[in-house]
Design a protein around this motif. Structure first.
Motif, PDB file in Angstrom:
ATOM      1  N   ALA A  68       0.834  -1.210   0.000  1.00 57.08           N
ATOM      2  CA  ALA A  68       0.000   0.000   0.000  1.00 57.08           C
ATOM      3  C   ALA A  68       0.866   1.257   0.000  1.00 57.08           C
ATOM      4  CB  ALA A  68      -0.920  -0.012   1.217  1.00 57.08           C
ATOM      5  N   SER A  69       1.909   1.289   0.838  1.00 55.03           N
ATOM      6  CA  SER A  69       2.688   2.530   0.935  1.00 55.03           C
ATOM      7  C   SER A  69       3.527   2.742  -0.337  1.00 55.03           C
ATOM      8  CB  SER A  69       3.562   2.540   2.184  1.00 55.03           C
ATOM      9  OG  SER A  69       4.578   1.594   2.052  1.00 55.03           O
ATOM     10  N   SER A  70       4.055   1.663  -0.899  1.00 54.93           N
ATOM     11  CA  SER A  70       4.844   1.848  -2.123  1.00 54.93           C
ATOM     12  C   SER A  70       3.951   2.295  -3.274  1.00 54.93           C
ATOM     13  CB  SER A  70       5.572   0.562  -2.515  1.00 54.93           C
ATOM     14  OG  SER A  70       6.451   0.189  -1.507  1.00 54.93           O
ATOM     15  N   THR A  71       2.729   1.749  -3.338  1.00 53.70           N
ATOM     16  CA  THR A  71       1.818   2.161  -4.406  1.00 53.70           C
ATOM     17  C   THR A  71       1.476   3.643  -4.249  1.00 53.70           C
ATOM     18  OG1 THR A  71       0.894  -0.058  -4.365  1.00 53.70           O
ATOM     19  CG2 THR A  71      -0.368   1.582  -5.571  1.00 53.70           C
ATOM     20  N   ALA A  72       1.207   4.057  -3.015  1.00 56.86           N
ATOM     21  CA  ALA A  72       0.891   5.474  -2.777  1.00 56.86           C
ATOM     22  C   ALA A  72       2.075   6.351  -3.195  1.00 56.86           C
ATOM     23  CB  ALA A  72       0.549   5.700  -1.308  1.00 56.86           C
ATOM     24  N   ASN A 125      11.256  -2.949   1.324  1.00 57.69           N
ATOM     25  CA  ASN A 125      10.259  -1.873   1.283  1.00 57.69           C
ATOM     26  C   ASN A 125      10.942  -0.548   0.949  1.00 57.69           C
ATOM     27  OD1 ASN A 125       7.759  -0.464   1.738  1.00 57.69           O
ATOM     28  ND2 ASN A 125       8.597   0.170   3.710  1.00 57.69           N
ATOM     29  N   MET A 126      10.739  -0.047  -0.250  1.00 59.73           N
ATOM     30  CA  MET A 126      11.457   1.159  -0.673  1.00 59.73           C
ATOM     31  C   MET A 126      10.501   2.138  -1.331  1.00 59.73           C
ATOM     32  SD  MET A 126      15.160   0.248  -1.414  1.00 59.73           S
ATOM     33  CE  MET A 126      16.041  -0.932  -0.451  1.00 59.73           C
ATOM     34  N   TYR A 153      10.845   7.339  -7.043  1.00 54.96           N
ATOM     35  CA  TYR A 153      11.884   7.889  -7.908  1.00 54.96           C
ATOM     36  C   TYR A 153      11.935   7.173  -9.254  1.00 54.96           C
ATOM     37  CZ  TYR A 153      16.460   9.285  -9.597  1.00 54.96           C
ATOM     38  OH  TYR A 153      17.466   9.771 -10.368  1.00 54.96           O
ATOM     39  N   GLU A 154      11.829   5.847  -9.210  1.00 59.00           N
ATOM     40  CA  GLU A 154      11.862   5.075 -10.467  1.00 59.00           C
ATOM     41  C   GLU A 154      10.777   5.572 -11.417  1.00 59.00           C
ATOM     42  OE1 GLU A 154      11.568   0.860  -9.910  1.00 59.00           O
ATOM     43  OE2 GLU A 154      13.132   0.845  -8.401  1.00 59.00           O
ATOM     44  N   CYS A 155       9.568   5.716 -10.871  1.00 65.40           N
ATOM     45  CA  CYS A 155       8.439   6.130 -11.695  1.00 65.40           C
ATOM     46  C   CYS A 155       8.656   7.560 -12.217  1.00 65.40           C
ATOM     47  CB  CYS A 155       7.173   6.023 -10.849  1.00 65.40           C
ATOM     48  SG  CYS A 155       5.718   6.556 -11.689  1.00 65.40           S
ATOM     49  N   ALA A 174       7.757  -0.481 -11.486  1.00 64.57           N
ATOM     50  CA  ALA A 174       8.417   0.269 -10.402  1.00 64.57           C
ATOM     51  C   ALA A 174       8.099  -0.389  -9.060  1.00 64.57           C
ATOM     52  CB  ALA A 174       7.952   1.728 -10.400  1.00 64.57           C
ATOM     53  N   LEU A 175       6.867  -0.832  -8.904  1.00 61.57           N
ATOM     54  CA  LEU A 175       6.467  -1.477  -7.648  1.00 61.57           C
ATOM     55  C   LEU A 175       7.252  -2.783  -7.443  1.00 61.57           C
ATOM     56  CD1 LEU A 175       4.466  -1.298  -5.284  1.00 61.57           C
ATOM     57  CD2 LEU A 175       2.887  -2.674  -6.609  1.00 61.57           C
TER      58      LEU A 175
END
Ligand code: ASP
Length: 427
Positions: A87-91, A313-314, A320-322, A348-349
Protein backbone atom coordinates in the motif's frame (compact mmCIF):
# COMPACT_ATOMS: atom_id res chain seq x y z
CA UNK A 1 18.13 16.14 31.28
CA UNK A 2 21.75 17.00 30.79
CA UNK A 3 22.83 20.18 29.08
CA UNK A 4 24.07 18.18 26.10
CA UNK A 5 22.63 18.90 22.67
CA UNK A 6 20.35 16.14 21.32
CA UNK A 7 21.98 13.79 18.82
CA UNK A 8 19.77 14.88 15.93
CA UNK A 9 20.69 18.53 16.50
CA UNK A 10 24.37 17.64 16.63
CA UNK A 11 23.95 15.76 13.35
CA UNK A 12 21.96 18.54 11.69
CA UNK A 13 24.51 21.20 12.64
CA UNK A 14 27.34 18.95 11.46
CA UNK A 15 25.58 18.39 8.14
CA UNK A 16 25.06 22.10 7.54
CA UNK A 17 28.71 22.82 8.35
CA UNK A 18 29.85 19.88 6.20
CA UNK A 19 27.66 21.10 3.34
CA UNK A 20 29.13 24.57 3.63
CA UNK A 21 32.69 23.27 3.60
CA UNK A 22 31.89 21.04 0.59
CA UNK A 23 30.40 23.93 -1.40
CA UNK A 24 33.34 26.21 -0.59
CA UNK A 25 35.71 23.48 -1.74
CA UNK A 26 33.64 22.95 -4.88
CA UNK A 27 33.73 26.59 -5.95
CA UNK A 28 37.39 26.97 -5.06
CA UNK A 29 36.93 29.41 -2.13
CA UNK A 30 38.67 26.81 0.04
CA UNK A 31 41.32 24.96 -1.95
CA UNK A 32 40.51 21.25 -1.99
CA UNK A 33 44.00 20.40 -0.73
CA UNK A 34 44.86 16.69 -1.00
CA UNK A 35 45.35 16.48 2.78
CA UNK A 36 41.88 17.89 3.46
CA UNK A 37 40.19 15.72 0.83
CA UNK A 38 41.85 12.54 2.01
CA UNK A 39 41.12 13.31 5.69
CA UNK A 40 37.43 13.76 4.82
CA UNK A 41 37.55 10.56 2.76
CA UNK A 42 39.04 8.56 5.63
CA UNK A 43 36.52 9.86 8.18
CA UNK A 44 33.59 9.22 5.83
CA UNK A 45 34.87 5.71 5.10
CA UNK A 46 35.36 4.94 8.79
CA UNK A 47 31.80 6.00 9.55
CA UNK A 48 30.38 3.95 6.67
CA UNK A 49 32.44 0.94 7.77
CA UNK A 50 31.24 1.23 11.35
CA UNK A 51 27.63 1.11 10.16
CA UNK A 52 28.12 -1.64 7.60
CA UNK A 53 30.03 -3.73 10.13
CA UNK A 54 26.91 -3.97 12.25
CA UNK A 55 24.40 -4.77 9.53
CA UNK A 56 24.72 -8.55 9.57
CA UNK A 57 24.87 -8.94 13.39
CA UNK A 58 21.89 -6.58 13.70
CA UNK A 59 19.82 -8.40 11.07
CA UNK A 60 20.54 -11.86 12.48
CA UNK A 61 20.12 -11.10 16.20
CA UNK A 62 17.07 -8.88 15.89
CA UNK A 63 15.25 -11.19 13.47
CA UNK A 64 15.90 -14.25 15.63
CA UNK A 65 14.88 -12.55 18.89
CA UNK A 66 11.90 -10.79 17.28
CA UNK A 67 10.48 -13.87 15.57
CA UNK A 68 11.03 -16.21 18.51
CA UNK A 69 8.90 -13.88 20.65
CA UNK A 70 5.92 -14.28 18.37
CA UNK A 71 4.05 -17.12 20.02
CA UNK A 72 1.27 -17.33 17.49
CA UNK A 73 -0.12 -15.35 14.59
CA UNK A 74 3.16 -14.97 12.73
CA UNK A 75 1.19 -15.19 9.49
CA UNK A 76 -1.06 -12.33 10.60
CA UNK A 77 1.93 -10.17 11.50
CA UNK A 78 3.62 -10.97 8.20
CA UNK A 79 0.37 -10.25 6.41
CA UNK A 80 0.07 -6.78 7.95
CA UNK A 81 3.70 -6.07 7.11
CA UNK A 82 3.28 -7.02 3.46
CA UNK A 83 -0.04 -5.17 3.21
CA UNK A 84 1.72 -2.05 4.44
CA UNK A 85 4.63 -2.46 2.01
CA UNK A 86 2.40 -2.79 -1.04
CA UNK A 87 0.00 0.00 0.00
CA UNK A 88 2.69 2.53 0.94
CA UNK A 89 4.84 1.85 -2.12
CA UNK A 90 1.82 2.16 -4.41
CA UNK A 91 0.89 5.47 -2.78
CA UNK A 92 4.49 6.64 -3.27
CA UNK A 93 4.47 5.74 -6.96
CA UNK A 94 1.18 7.55 -7.47
CA UNK A 95 2.70 10.65 -5.84
CA UNK A 96 5.62 10.44 -8.29
CA UNK A 97 3.26 10.03 -11.24
CA UNK A 98 1.13 12.94 -10.09
CA UNK A 99 3.96 15.41 -9.55
CA UNK A 100 5.72 14.65 -12.86
CA UNK A 101 2.45 15.05 -14.77
CA UNK A 102 1.67 18.24 -12.85
CA UNK A 103 5.07 19.95 -13.12
CA UNK A 104 6.36 18.45 -16.41
CA UNK A 105 10.07 18.70 -15.52
CA UNK A 106 11.09 17.27 -18.92
CA UNK A 107 9.55 20.15 -20.86
CA UNK A 108 10.55 23.81 -21.06
CA UNK A 109 7.84 25.97 -22.65
CA UNK A 110 6.30 22.76 -23.97
CA UNK A 111 9.55 21.66 -25.68
CA UNK A 112 11.39 18.45 -24.69
CA UNK A 113 14.68 19.36 -22.99
CA UNK A 114 16.59 16.11 -23.58
CA UNK A 115 18.85 17.18 -26.41
CA UNK A 116 19.86 20.41 -24.63
CA UNK A 117 21.31 18.73 -21.58
CA UNK A 118 24.83 17.37 -21.93
CA UNK A 119 25.41 13.89 -20.59
CA UNK A 120 27.89 13.75 -17.72
CA UNK A 121 31.36 12.50 -18.55
CA UNK A 122 31.03 9.28 -16.54
CA UNK A 123 27.84 8.18 -18.31
CA UNK A 124 29.75 5.47 -20.21
CA UNK A 125 30.71 3.62 -17.05
CA UNK A 126 27.11 3.69 -15.93
CA UNK A 127 25.90 2.28 -19.23
CA UNK A 128 28.18 -0.71 -18.79
CA UNK A 129 26.68 -1.30 -15.37
CA UNK A 130 23.07 -1.24 -16.50
CA UNK A 131 23.36 -2.95 -19.85
CA UNK A 132 22.04 -6.50 -20.10
CA UNK A 133 19.82 -6.06 -17.08
CA UNK A 134 16.33 -7.43 -17.27
CA UNK A 135 13.79 -9.83 -15.87
CA UNK A 136 16.63 -12.21 -14.91
CA UNK A 137 17.51 -9.80 -12.09
CA UNK A 138 14.13 -10.38 -10.49
CA UNK A 139 14.59 -14.13 -10.81
CA UNK A 140 17.96 -13.82 -9.06
CA UNK A 141 16.25 -11.98 -6.26
CA UNK A 142 13.96 -14.93 -5.64
CA UNK A 143 16.87 -17.34 -5.85
CA UNK A 144 18.81 -15.29 -3.31
CA UNK A 145 16.12 -15.99 -0.72
CA UNK A 146 17.46 -19.50 -0.35
CA UNK A 147 21.24 -19.22 -0.57
CA UNK A 148 23.12 -22.52 -0.82
CA UNK A 149 25.73 -21.30 1.63
CA UNK A 150 25.04 -19.08 4.62
CA UNK A 151 28.62 -17.89 5.03
CA UNK A 152 28.88 -16.91 1.38
CA UNK A 153 25.51 -15.15 1.61
CA UNK A 154 26.82 -13.11 4.55
CA UNK A 155 30.11 -12.28 2.86
CA UNK A 156 28.31 -11.24 -0.32
CA UNK A 157 25.87 -9.09 1.65
CA UNK A 158 22.85 -11.17 0.57
CA UNK A 159 20.58 -9.82 3.27
CA UNK A 160 17.44 -11.45 1.94
CA UNK A 161 18.98 -14.91 2.29
CA UNK A 162 20.10 -14.14 5.84
CA UNK A 163 16.68 -12.77 6.71
CA UNK A 164 14.93 -15.93 5.50
CA UNK A 165 17.33 -18.15 7.47
CA UNK A 166 17.08 -16.03 10.64
CA UNK A 167 13.32 -16.04 10.31
CA UNK A 168 13.26 -19.84 10.21
CA UNK A 169 15.79 -20.06 13.04
CA UNK A 170 13.74 -17.72 15.24
CA UNK A 171 10.53 -19.55 14.42
CA UNK A 172 11.89 -22.95 15.44
CA UNK A 173 13.70 -21.49 18.44
CA UNK A 174 10.32 -20.28 19.70
CA UNK A 175 9.01 -23.83 19.44
CA UNK A 176 11.78 -25.58 21.42
CA UNK A 177 10.97 -27.23 24.77
CA UNK A 178 10.99 -24.59 27.52
CA UNK A 179 14.43 -25.31 28.96
CA UNK A 180 16.27 -25.29 25.63
CA UNK A 181 14.30 -22.30 24.48
CA UNK A 182 15.31 -20.30 27.58
CA UNK A 183 19.01 -20.93 27.13
CA UNK A 184 18.92 -20.20 23.38
CA UNK A 185 16.90 -17.05 23.93
CA UNK A 186 19.22 -15.87 26.70
CA UNK A 187 22.15 -16.23 24.28
CA UNK A 188 20.53 -14.40 21.38
CA UNK A 189 19.10 -11.67 23.59
CA UNK A 190 22.52 -11.00 25.10
CA UNK A 191 24.07 -11.03 21.63
CA UNK A 192 21.49 -8.51 20.51
CA UNK A 193 22.11 -6.28 23.53
CA UNK A 194 25.85 -6.36 22.81
CA UNK A 195 25.36 -5.45 19.14
CA UNK A 196 23.02 -2.59 20.04
CA UNK A 197 25.57 -1.42 22.64
CA UNK A 198 28.21 -1.22 19.91
CA UNK A 199 25.72 0.62 17.67
CA UNK A 200 25.15 3.19 20.44
CA UNK A 201 28.89 3.67 20.79
CA UNK A 202 29.41 4.14 17.03
CA UNK A 203 26.48 6.51 16.86
CA UNK A 204 28.29 8.96 19.09
CA UNK A 205 30.60 9.58 16.16
CA UNK A 206 27.67 10.12 13.77
CA UNK A 207 27.93 13.94 13.73
CA UNK A 208 31.57 13.72 12.61
CA UNK A 209 30.71 10.99 10.11
CA UNK A 210 27.86 12.89 8.47
CA UNK A 211 29.97 16.06 8.40
CA UNK A 212 32.62 14.29 6.32
CA UNK A 213 30.12 12.49 4.09
CA UNK A 214 28.19 15.63 3.16
CA UNK A 215 31.36 17.71 2.69
CA UNK A 216 32.68 15.00 0.38
CA UNK A 217 29.56 14.80 -1.77
CA UNK A 218 29.15 18.55 -2.19
CA UNK A 219 32.86 19.11 -2.82
CA UNK A 220 32.52 16.71 -5.76
CA UNK A 221 29.11 17.60 -7.16
CA UNK A 222 28.34 21.16 -6.04
CA UNK A 223 25.06 22.61 -7.24
CA UNK A 224 26.12 24.35 -10.45
CA UNK A 225 26.18 21.18 -12.57
CA UNK A 226 22.63 20.46 -11.54
CA UNK A 227 21.15 23.66 -12.98
CA UNK A 228 19.64 22.12 -16.17
CA UNK A 229 18.07 19.37 -14.07
CA UNK A 230 16.88 21.68 -11.31
CA UNK A 231 13.19 21.38 -12.15
CA UNK A 232 13.37 17.59 -12.12
CA UNK A 233 15.18 17.77 -8.79
CA UNK A 234 12.46 20.01 -7.34
CA UNK A 235 9.71 17.72 -8.71
CA UNK A 236 11.16 14.61 -7.06
CA UNK A 237 11.87 16.38 -3.77
CA UNK A 238 8.30 17.73 -3.67
CA UNK A 239 6.84 14.28 -4.38
CA UNK A 240 9.05 12.69 -1.70
CA UNK A 241 8.13 15.42 0.78
CA UNK A 242 4.45 14.89 -0.01
CA UNK A 243 4.74 11.16 0.58
CA UNK A 244 6.59 11.58 3.86
CA UNK A 245 4.77 14.64 5.16
CA UNK A 246 1.23 13.88 3.99
CA UNK A 247 0.66 10.20 3.14
CA UNK A 248 2.86 8.57 5.79
CA UNK A 249 1.90 11.16 8.42
CA UNK A 250 -1.77 10.53 7.70
CA UNK A 251 -1.20 6.80 8.06
CA UNK A 252 0.56 7.29 11.38
CA UNK A 253 -2.08 9.64 12.67
CA UNK A 254 -5.28 8.00 11.46
CA UNK A 255 -4.45 4.31 11.13
CA UNK A 256 -1.70 3.74 13.68
CA UNK A 257 -2.99 6.45 16.07
CA UNK A 258 0.51 7.76 16.67
CA UNK A 259 1.74 11.35 16.62
CA UNK A 260 3.51 12.03 13.28
CA UNK A 261 5.45 14.89 14.83
CA UNK A 262 6.76 12.80 17.72
CA UNK A 263 7.59 9.91 15.45
CA UNK A 264 9.45 12.10 12.98
CA UNK A 265 11.45 13.58 15.82
CA UNK A 266 12.24 10.16 17.25
CA UNK A 267 13.46 8.93 13.88
CA UNK A 268 15.56 12.00 13.01
CA UNK A 269 18.99 10.45 13.69
CA UNK A 270 18.08 7.56 11.36
CA UNK A 271 16.77 9.93 8.69
CA UNK A 272 19.91 12.05 8.81
CA UNK A 273 22.09 8.95 8.65
CA UNK A 274 20.08 7.67 5.68
CA UNK A 275 20.41 11.06 4.01
CA UNK A 276 24.16 11.24 4.40
CA UNK A 277 24.96 7.59 3.60
CA UNK A 278 22.35 7.04 0.83
CA UNK A 279 22.09 3.46 2.02
CA UNK A 280 19.14 1.94 3.88
CA UNK A 281 21.21 -1.12 4.70
CA UNK A 282 23.98 0.87 6.34
CA UNK A 283 21.35 2.86 8.26
CA UNK A 284 19.70 -0.29 9.64
CA UNK A 285 21.42 -0.32 13.07
CA UNK A 286 20.45 3.33 13.60
CA UNK A 287 16.85 2.77 12.42
CA UNK A 288 16.41 -0.10 14.84
CA UNK A 289 17.90 1.80 17.72
CA UNK A 290 15.73 4.89 17.11
CA UNK A 291 12.58 2.78 16.85
CA UNK A 292 13.22 0.95 20.10
CA UNK A 293 14.77 3.62 22.23
CA UNK A 294 13.14 6.78 20.93
CA UNK A 295 9.84 5.73 19.32
CA UNK A 296 9.02 2.95 21.80
CA UNK A 297 8.32 0.11 19.34
CA UNK A 298 8.79 -3.38 20.85
CA UNK A 299 11.73 -5.64 19.95
CA UNK A 300 9.22 -8.22 18.76
CA UNK A 301 7.76 -6.00 16.03
CA UNK A 302 10.83 -3.94 15.12
CA UNK A 303 13.01 -7.07 14.96
CA UNK A 304 10.94 -8.45 12.14
CA UNK A 305 9.74 -5.40 10.23
CA UNK A 306 12.93 -3.33 10.08
CA UNK A 307 15.44 -5.77 8.51
CA UNK A 308 12.77 -6.90 6.07
CA UNK A 309 11.75 -3.32 5.32
CA UNK A 310 15.33 -2.13 4.73
CA UNK A 311 15.67 -4.88 2.14
CA UNK A 312 12.35 -4.91 0.33
CA UNK A 313 10.26 -1.87 1.28
CA UNK A 314 11.46 1.16 -0.67
CA UNK A 315 8.85 3.87 -1.07
CA UNK A 316 11.29 6.61 -2.02
CA UNK A 317 12.96 4.36 -4.58
CA UNK A 318 9.64 3.27 -6.12
CA UNK A 319 8.57 6.91 -6.37
CA UNK A 320 11.88 7.89 -7.91
CA UNK A 321 11.86 5.07 -10.47
CA UNK A 322 8.44 6.13 -11.70
CA UNK A 323 9.23 9.87 -11.69
CA UNK A 324 12.57 9.33 -13.44
CA UNK A 325 11.16 7.24 -16.28
CA UNK A 326 8.27 9.62 -16.90
CA UNK A 327 10.70 12.54 -16.83
CA UNK A 328 12.99 10.86 -19.36
CA UNK A 329 10.01 10.15 -21.62
CA UNK A 330 9.07 13.84 -21.46
CA UNK A 331 12.66 14.96 -21.97
CA UNK A 332 12.99 12.78 -25.07
CA UNK A 333 9.63 13.85 -26.42
CA UNK A 334 8.08 10.39 -26.12
CA UNK A 335 4.38 10.34 -25.28
CA UNK A 336 3.67 7.40 -23.03
CA UNK A 337 0.20 5.92 -23.43
CA UNK A 338 -1.95 5.11 -20.40
CA UNK A 339 -1.04 1.43 -20.76
CA UNK A 340 2.68 2.32 -20.83
CA UNK A 341 2.33 4.52 -17.75
CA UNK A 342 0.59 1.63 -16.01
CA UNK A 343 3.47 -0.64 -17.02
CA UNK A 344 5.88 1.86 -15.45
CA UNK A 345 3.85 1.86 -12.22
CA UNK A 346 3.70 -1.92 -11.98
CA UNK A 347 7.39 -2.51 -12.79
CA UNK A 348 8.42 0.27 -10.40
CA UNK A 349 6.47 -1.48 -7.65
CA UNK A 350 7.98 -4.88 -8.36
CA UNK A 351 11.56 -3.72 -8.97
CA UNK A 352 11.62 -1.51 -5.86
CA UNK A 353 11.40 -4.78 -3.91
CA UNK A 354 14.53 -6.07 -5.62
CA UNK A 355 16.61 -2.88 -5.41
CA UNK A 356 19.40 -3.27 -2.86
CA UNK A 357 19.64 -0.79 0.01
CA UNK A 358 22.89 0.67 -1.27
CA UNK A 359 23.76 3.93 -3.06
CA UNK A 360 22.57 4.34 -6.67
CA UNK A 361 20.87 0.95 -6.72
CA UNK A 362 17.70 2.26 -8.41
CA UNK A 363 19.52 3.01 -11.64
CA UNK A 364 19.52 -0.68 -12.53
CA UNK A 365 15.75 -0.90 -11.96
CA UNK A 366 15.25 2.22 -14.06
CA UNK A 367 17.17 0.56 -16.89
CA UNK A 368 14.74 -2.38 -16.72
CA UNK A 369 11.72 -0.05 -16.93
CA UNK A 370 13.21 1.97 -19.80
CA UNK A 371 13.63 -1.27 -21.74
CA UNK A 372 10.06 -2.33 -21.00
CA UNK A 373 8.53 0.88 -22.35
CA UNK A 374 10.94 1.16 -25.27
CA UNK A 375 12.96 4.22 -24.22
CA UNK A 376 16.69 4.44 -25.05
CA UNK A 377 18.99 3.21 -22.32
CA UNK A 378 21.33 6.20 -22.84
CA UNK A 379 18.59 8.41 -21.38
CA UNK A 380 19.64 7.19 -17.96
CA UNK A 381 22.86 9.21 -18.27
CA UNK A 382 20.85 12.36 -17.59
CA UNK A 383 19.85 11.05 -14.19
CA UNK A 384 23.46 10.82 -13.15
CA UNK A 385 23.65 14.61 -12.84
CA UNK A 386 21.32 14.68 -9.85
CA UNK A 387 21.50 11.09 -8.73
CA UNK A 388 23.55 11.31 -5.57
CA UNK A 389 21.57 14.14 -4.03
CA UNK A 390 18.24 12.56 -4.93
CA UNK A 391 19.54 9.22 -3.67
CA UNK A 392 20.11 10.83 -0.29
CA UNK A 393 16.52 12.14 -0.23
CA UNK A 394 14.86 8.92 -1.42
CA UNK A 395 16.88 6.79 1.02
CA UNK A 396 15.61 8.94 3.92
CA UNK A 397 12.05 8.29 2.72
CA UNK A 398 12.78 4.55 2.38
CA UNK A 399 13.98 4.42 5.97
CA UNK A 400 11.10 6.54 7.26
CA UNK A 401 8.58 4.23 5.59
CA UNK A 402 10.23 1.21 7.28
CA UNK A 403 9.80 2.91 10.62
CA UNK A 404 6.14 3.72 9.89
CA UNK A 405 5.64 0.05 8.94
CA UNK A 406 6.86 -0.95 12.41
CA UNK A 407 4.46 1.49 14.11
CA UNK A 408 1.61 0.36 11.85
CA UNK A 409 2.19 -3.35 12.60
CA UNK A 410 2.58 -2.61 16.33
CA UNK A 411 -0.78 -0.82 16.30
CA UNK A 412 -2.47 -3.73 14.49
CA UNK A 413 -1.03 -6.05 17.13
CA UNK A 414 -2.58 -3.90 19.83
CA UNK A 415 0.82 -2.83 21.19
CA UNK A 416 1.16 0.47 22.98
CA UNK A 417 4.16 2.56 21.97
CA UNK A 418 6.30 3.25 24.98
CA UNK A 419 8.69 6.05 24.10
CA UNK A 420 11.00 7.11 26.92
CA UNK A 421 9.84 10.21 28.79
CA UNK A 422 12.49 12.32 27.17
CA UNK A 423 14.95 11.67 24.41
CA UNK A 424 15.64 15.28 23.81
CA UNK A 425 18.88 15.55 25.69
CA UNK A 426 21.84 13.40 24.90
CA UNK A 427 19.60 10.82 23.24
N1 ASP B 1 20.04 4.14 -2.04
C1 ASP B 1 18.73 3.58 -1.87
C2 ASP B 1 18.64 2.88 -0.52
O1 ASP B 1 19.63 2.46 0.02
C3 ASP B 1 18.35 2.66 -2.98
C4 ASP B 1 18.21 3.46 -4.28
O2 ASP B 1 17.11 3.98 -4.50
O3 ASP B 1 19.16 3.57 -5.03
O4 ASP B 1 17.57 2.76 0.04
Amino acid sequence: MSGKLALHWQMLIAMVLGGLLGLLMNNGAIPAAPALTSTLDVIAQLFMNSLKLLVIPVVVTSMIVGISRIDSGIGKLGGYTLLYYVASSTAAIIAGLFFVNLLSPGLVDGVAVGSHIALPADAGALMQKVENRGAGDMLNLFLSMLPPNLVTAASEGNLLGLIVFSLLYGYFLGRLPTEQKQSQLAFWESAQAIVMGIATLFLRAAPIGVFALIANVLARTGFAAMAPMAWFFVTVVLALAFHLGVTLSFLLWQVAKASPRQHFRAMLPALLTAFSTASSNATLPVTLRCLRERAGVSERVSGMTVPLGATINMDGTALYECAAVLFLAQAYGVDLSFAQQLTVVIIALVTSIGVAGIPAASLVAIAIILGAVGLPLEAIGLLLITDRLLDMCRTAVNVYSDSVAAVFVASREGEQLSPPDSHSASD
